[in-house]
Design a protein around this motif. Structure first.
Motif, PDB file in Angstrom:
ATOM      1  N   PRO A 128      -1.645 -10.005  53.101  1.00  0.00           N
ATOM      2  CA  PRO A 128      -0.246  -9.891  52.683  1.00  0.00           C
ATOM      3  C   PRO A 128       0.602 -11.087  53.120  1.00  0.00           C
ATOM      4  O   PRO A 128       1.508 -11.511  52.396  1.00  0.00           O
ATOM      5  CB  PRO A 128       0.241  -8.606  53.370  1.00  0.00           C
ATOM      6  CG  PRO A 128      -0.989  -7.835  53.669  1.00  0.00           C
ATOM      7  CD  PRO A 128      -2.045  -8.857  53.936  1.00  0.00           C
ATOM      8  N   ARG A 129       0.283 -11.638  54.295  1.00  0.00           N
ATOM      9  CA  ARG A 129       1.065 -12.777  54.781  1.00  0.00           C
ATOM     10  C   ARG A 129       0.772 -14.033  53.951  1.00  0.00           C
ATOM     11  O   ARG A 129       1.688 -14.793  53.637  1.00  0.00           O
ATOM     12  CB  ARG A 129       0.765 -13.028  56.256  1.00  0.00           C
ATOM     13  CG  ARG A 129       1.255 -11.905  57.153  1.00  0.00           C
ATOM     14  CD  ARG A 129       1.183 -12.243  58.620  1.00  0.00           C
ATOM     15  NE  ARG A 129       1.677 -11.140  59.412  1.00  0.00           N
ATOM     16  CZ  ARG A 129       2.974 -10.897  59.642  1.00  0.00           C
ATOM     17  NH1 ARG A 129       3.879 -11.717  59.132  1.00  0.00           N
ATOM     18  NH2 ARG A 129       3.347  -9.871  60.367  1.00  0.00           N
ATOM     19  N   SER A 132       2.541 -13.512  50.671  1.00  0.00           N
ATOM     20  CA  SER A 132       3.984 -13.749  50.804  1.00  0.00           C
ATOM     21  C   SER A 132       4.296 -15.238  50.850  1.00  0.00           C
ATOM     22  O   SER A 132       5.250 -15.712  50.222  1.00  0.00           O
ATOM     23  CB  SER A 132       4.503 -13.062  52.071  1.00  0.00           C
ATOM     24  OG  SER A 132       5.857 -13.361  52.289  1.00  0.00           O
ATOM     25  N   ALA A 133       3.469 -15.990  51.586  1.00  0.00           N
ATOM     26  CA  ALA A 133       3.677 -17.440  51.698  1.00  0.00           C
ATOM     27  C   ALA A 133       3.487 -18.127  50.353  1.00  0.00           C
ATOM     28  O   ALA A 133       4.282 -18.991  49.958  1.00  0.00           O
ATOM     29  CB  ALA A 133       2.726 -18.022  52.734  1.00  0.00           C
ATOM     30  N   GLY A 135       3.766 -16.704  47.465  1.00  0.00           N
ATOM     31  CA  GLY A 135       4.858 -16.261  46.600  1.00  0.00           C
ATOM     32  C   GLY A 135       6.097 -17.104  46.798  1.00  0.00           C
ATOM     33  O   GLY A 135       6.771 -17.498  45.833  1.00  0.00           O
ATOM     34  N   MET A 136       6.447 -17.397  48.065  1.00  0.00           N
ATOM     35  CA  MET A 136       7.590 -18.270  48.362  1.00  0.00           C
ATOM     36  C   MET A 136       7.356 -19.664  47.796  1.00  0.00           C
ATOM     37  O   MET A 136       8.282 -20.331  47.330  1.00  0.00           O
ATOM     38  CB  MET A 136       7.804 -18.362  49.880  1.00  0.00           C
ATOM     39  CG  MET A 136       8.299 -17.073  50.516  1.00  0.00           C
ATOM     40  SD  MET A 136       9.956 -16.607  49.979  1.00  0.00           S
ATOM     41  CE  MET A 136      10.916 -17.905  50.745  1.00  0.00           C
ATOM     42  N   SER A 145       7.780 -22.857  54.544  1.00  0.00           N
ATOM     43  CA  SER A 145       8.581 -21.679  54.879  1.00  0.00           C
ATOM     44  C   SER A 145       8.030 -21.047  56.144  1.00  0.00           C
ATOM     45  O   SER A 145       6.911 -21.356  56.573  1.00  0.00           O
ATOM     46  CB  SER A 145       8.543 -20.660  53.736  1.00  0.00           C
ATOM     47  OG  SER A 145       7.217 -20.196  53.541  1.00  0.00           O
ATOM     48  N   GLN A 147       7.106 -18.033  56.378  1.00  0.00           N
ATOM     49  CA  GLN A 147       5.939 -17.255  55.948  1.00  0.00           C
ATOM     50  C   GLN A 147       4.685 -18.130  55.923  1.00  0.00           C
ATOM     51  O   GLN A 147       3.598 -17.695  56.307  1.00  0.00           O
ATOM     52  CB  GLN A 147       6.184 -16.649  54.558  1.00  0.00           C
ATOM     53  CG  GLN A 147       7.221 -15.535  54.533  1.00  0.00           C
ATOM     54  CD  GLN A 147       8.623 -16.054  54.321  1.00  0.00           C
ATOM     55  OE1 GLN A 147       8.892 -17.234  54.546  1.00  0.00           O
ATOM     56  NE2 GLN A 147       9.516 -15.175  53.892  1.00  0.00           N
ATOM     57  N   GLU A 177       8.441  -8.597  63.958  1.00  0.00           N
ATOM     58  CA  GLU A 177       9.153  -8.226  62.734  1.00  0.00           C
ATOM     59  C   GLU A 177       9.713  -6.813  62.829  1.00  0.00           C
ATOM     60  O   GLU A 177      10.825  -6.545  62.371  1.00  0.00           O
ATOM     61  CB  GLU A 177       8.208  -8.347  61.536  1.00  0.00           C
ATOM     62  CG  GLU A 177       7.902  -9.799  61.171  1.00  0.00           C
ATOM     63  CD  GLU A 177       6.786  -9.924  60.142  1.00  0.00           C
ATOM     64  OE1 GLU A 177       6.222  -8.864  59.762  1.00  0.00           O
ATOM     65  OE2 GLU A 177       6.493 -11.055  59.729  1.00  0.00           O
TER      66      GLU A 177
END
Length: 697
Positions: A128-129, A132-133, A135-136, A145, A147, A177
């Motif tokens: 997931p991390r 997310s990275a 995706g950014m 970023s 992430q 978090e």
């Protein structure tokens, strides 16, 4: 209900109850029932461990009396189905310690699992991390970023076989978090809580009998009895009774509104006179006052520029982390040192601390009767160099007072005042109220020995007293309509009143002028001190805009210590004058009336004072619901304190995290320790951001 004292301090006590004796819902009901008792200042419950924390006024209620209150809560109350129905939700008790313990237990429990399961769970945390990275990166174009920093550190550790390091890093990231989210949620929730109406007990009619229940137990269609001076606890419709309701907290109307059968009422308003029985329409989060709270909560999107700068600065520093990690690897070829530099970033703390500081300031403001509709308005208020005041209702109370009595012929001042009050008490317009109030202050009684009183619209009042014709009113009414001879002294009085902005009432008795009453709208007593305090904060120019005459404007401006004034200004004139003042810096406009709305909108910061009209309150960026003019200076100090706090936080974040990066580069701390210290700094600065800005004695 059985409770046991865990620890006690003056005004503070924590008690534990048996988790097997009562359910979480009953525990919350007990909290509501205790909260409404006299002397209880605050009570919170933790249904996970069976604990109450009670803050109380020891001069009103003792520790033993609190114990007895709990003991008195038997099945009669705690098993009452109607009361339990009102406890609609069991809140999840969140604490940093509980999150820490549960995360650590989960982490070390996984170490007991077979190696392939541990790697599977690690993989499930990393994916997931990385997603997310990426995706950014692809959606927002942000290659560098926070992430990406986290994903790079985790992936590097896992791919090089350092699964224990990767697992520890994953756990610390999750812990950080979770704690950050709770910290933000607590801060955000406190703002809404601060704006909620107080928990007064509610009186309802049930089967013809009056019962007292906690506000939380109120339900739709309950019949609520509200008496003079009480807060209306719900939105609803008046079933019977009649009264005057002060709706200033909701609509901004300064005068109470008449309510009778069929009229709608709002939660948070106050019954000034009379008694009402109200059919409840909505309570809690569905009420008008809660909708207003939601609006203010949502307005957080109006970020202060200093908050946006913090976030932008944090984003700009992220590439430096990658550059430092690359340089570290290039010169040391040491993976541990390299990962240590990836575990520390500036973004988390900056992005969390700034909004929490803004929320905290908004919460603190709300507690002082200052409703702020967005962080940017606090920043603009801090940076403004000019403040413009409306006159009537802002620098003055819009509450006329008799300032001077001019007696004519052989009449005395007391006779003039007593006779004028005798007539004016029958028609309570603003000038008439001023006359009657002044007579009461002087202790002058005016017996009802006159004949029928006739009110002539826009002219005055006519009656007969002791067989003599008595008239009071405007110059036109007295001299033109009633043909009373014009006394030469009157011209001097009129000239003097023109300079001071006073209104004149003329009294005639038996066909001749008996006296003249000069009535003014005096400046608020605190005005001069408030303006002096504003100048101490850096305000360079304090001016007034009014539609009143030059004489009235000059008098008020000089009394308040203003730097200048604009008189006889129309609403559109006010807007153009504000635009003119904005050429020299940011401008705050302070007003209260419908005619002030365009000016409030045109200013950088529009502030509506206590008792403002609905449109002024809706248009303004900041609404002072309490504290009057004094809260203008308080708003300024609070705003400047917020900007200073954010800047200090940013400086601290950069200094401490830079030190951690250097320690990582030189191999003095491990990636795990770097993550722990980094997250500790983030949480610590967030908690610091929650602290109040003002220190009020």
């Amino acid at each position: 209900m059985t409770v046991k004292i865990h620890h006690a301090l003056p005004g503070r006590i924590r008690v534990h109850y048996d988790l097997h004796e009562i359910s979480p819902r009953q525990a919350i009901l007990a909290q509501s029932l205790i909260a409404v008792q006299e002397g209880i200042e605050d009570i919170s419950v933790n249904t996970n461990i069976g604990s109450y924390l009670i803050l109380f006024d020891s001069s009103v209620i003792s520790q033993s009396e609190i114990e007895n209150l709990f003991k008195a809560l038997g099945s009669k109350y705690l098993d009452d189905e109607k009361l339990l129905e009102a406890v609609s939700q069991i809140p999840i008790t969140e604490s940093i310690m509980s999150i820490f313990i549960s995360t650590m237990i989960n982490h070390f429990a996984k170490k007991l699992l077979p190696i392939f399961l541990r790697r599977f769970f690690l993989f499930m945390n990393i994916v997931p991390r990385v997603g997310s990275a990426l995706g950014m990166c692809f959606r927002h174009g942000k290659v560098f970023s926070t992430q990406m920093l986290d994903a790079t550190a985790l992936t590097t550790a896992a791919l090089t076989g350092n699964t224990n390091t990767a697992s520890s890093i994953s756990m610390l990231l999750n812990l950080g978090e979770a704690i950050e989210e709770v910290t933000k949620r607590v801060s955000y929730g406190n703002l809404a809580h601060k704006l909620l109406i107080s928990d007064e007990p509610v009186h309802i009619l049930e089967n013809g009998e009056e019962k007292t229940i906690p506000a939380e137990a109120l339900k739709k269609d309950d019949l609520v009895i509200v008496r003079e001076g009480s807060l209306i606890p719900c939105d609803g419709t008046v079933e019977r009774g009649e009264g005057m309701v002060n709706q200033a907290s909701i609509t901004g109307e300064s005068l109470p509104v008449d309510k009778k059968a069929g009229s709608g009422v709002f939660a948070g308003t106050i019954l000034s006179e009379g008694e009402l029985v109200i059919r409840t329409r909505s309570t809690g989060r569905d009420t008008k006052v809660q909708n207003i709270i939601q609006m203010i909560d949502n307005s957080q999107n109006l970020k202060a520029a200093v908050q946006r700068r913090s976030e932008n600065l944090a984003e700009k520093i992220v590439p430096l982390n990658f550059a430092l990690a690359g340089i570290t690897w290039l010169f040391t070829r040491n993976l541990t040192k390299t990962m240590s530099t990836l575990m520390v970033d500036y973004s988390c703390a900056m992005k969390l601390a700034a909004p929490i500081a803004v929320l905290s300031a908004m919460k603190e403001a709300a507690g002082l009767g200052i409703s702020v509709k967005g962080g940017k308005y606090l920043e603009d208020a801090a940076e403004a160099t000019t403040i413009i005041f409306d006159k009537t209702g802002t620098l003055t109370y819009a509450n006329p007072k008799v300032e001077k009595i001019y007696a004519m012929k052989d009449y005395s001042e007391d006779f003039v005042l007593q006779t004028a009050a005798c007539l004016e008490e029958h028609f309570p317009h603003p000038l008439g109220r001023a006359v009657v109030s002044f007579a009461e202050e002087k202790g002058l009684f005016h017996p009802e020995n006159h004949t029928k009183v006739e009110y002539i619209v826009a002219h005055g009042i006519a009656s007969t007293l002791g067989g003599k014709k008595v008239r009071i009113g405007s110059a036109h009414f007295i001299f033109d309509d009633e043909k009373i001879p014009f006394d030469k002294k009157v011209k001097q009085v009129q000239d003097e009143s023109a300079k001071t902005g006073q209104s004149l009432l003329y009294l005639s008795y038996d066909g001749e002028l008996a006296g003249v009453l000069a009535i003014g709208d005096p400046v608020r007593p605190e005005a001069r001190e408030v303006i002096e305090n504003l100048k101490k904060t850096g305000i360079r120019r304090c001016v007034m805009i009014t539609g009143d005459t030059e004489g009235a404007a000059k008098k008020i401006a000089e009394s308040a210590g203003l730097d200048g004034w604009y008189s006889q200004a129309l609403p559109e004139d006010k807007v153009s004058l504000i635009e003119k003042e904005k050429a020299n810096g940011k401008v705050i406009m302070l007003g209260d009336g419908i005619n002030d709305a365009p000016a409030l909108s045109a200013a950088d910061v529009g502030i509506a004072i206590e008792g403002s009209s609905s449109i002024a309150s809706d248009t303004a960026d900041i609404v002072l619901s309490d504290g009057g003019l004094n809260n203008v200076a308080t708003t300024r100090v609070l705003a400047q304190g917020l900007i200073q706090k954010i800047n200090q936080n940013n400086a601290f974040i950069i200094e401490v995290n830079s030190a951690l990066l250097l320690l990582g580069v030189f191999g003095l701390i491990s990636p795990q320790l770097a993550a722990i210290l980094h997250n500790s700094v983030t949480v610590g600065i967030s908690v610091k951001s929650m602290q109040p800005i003002l220190r009020i004695n």
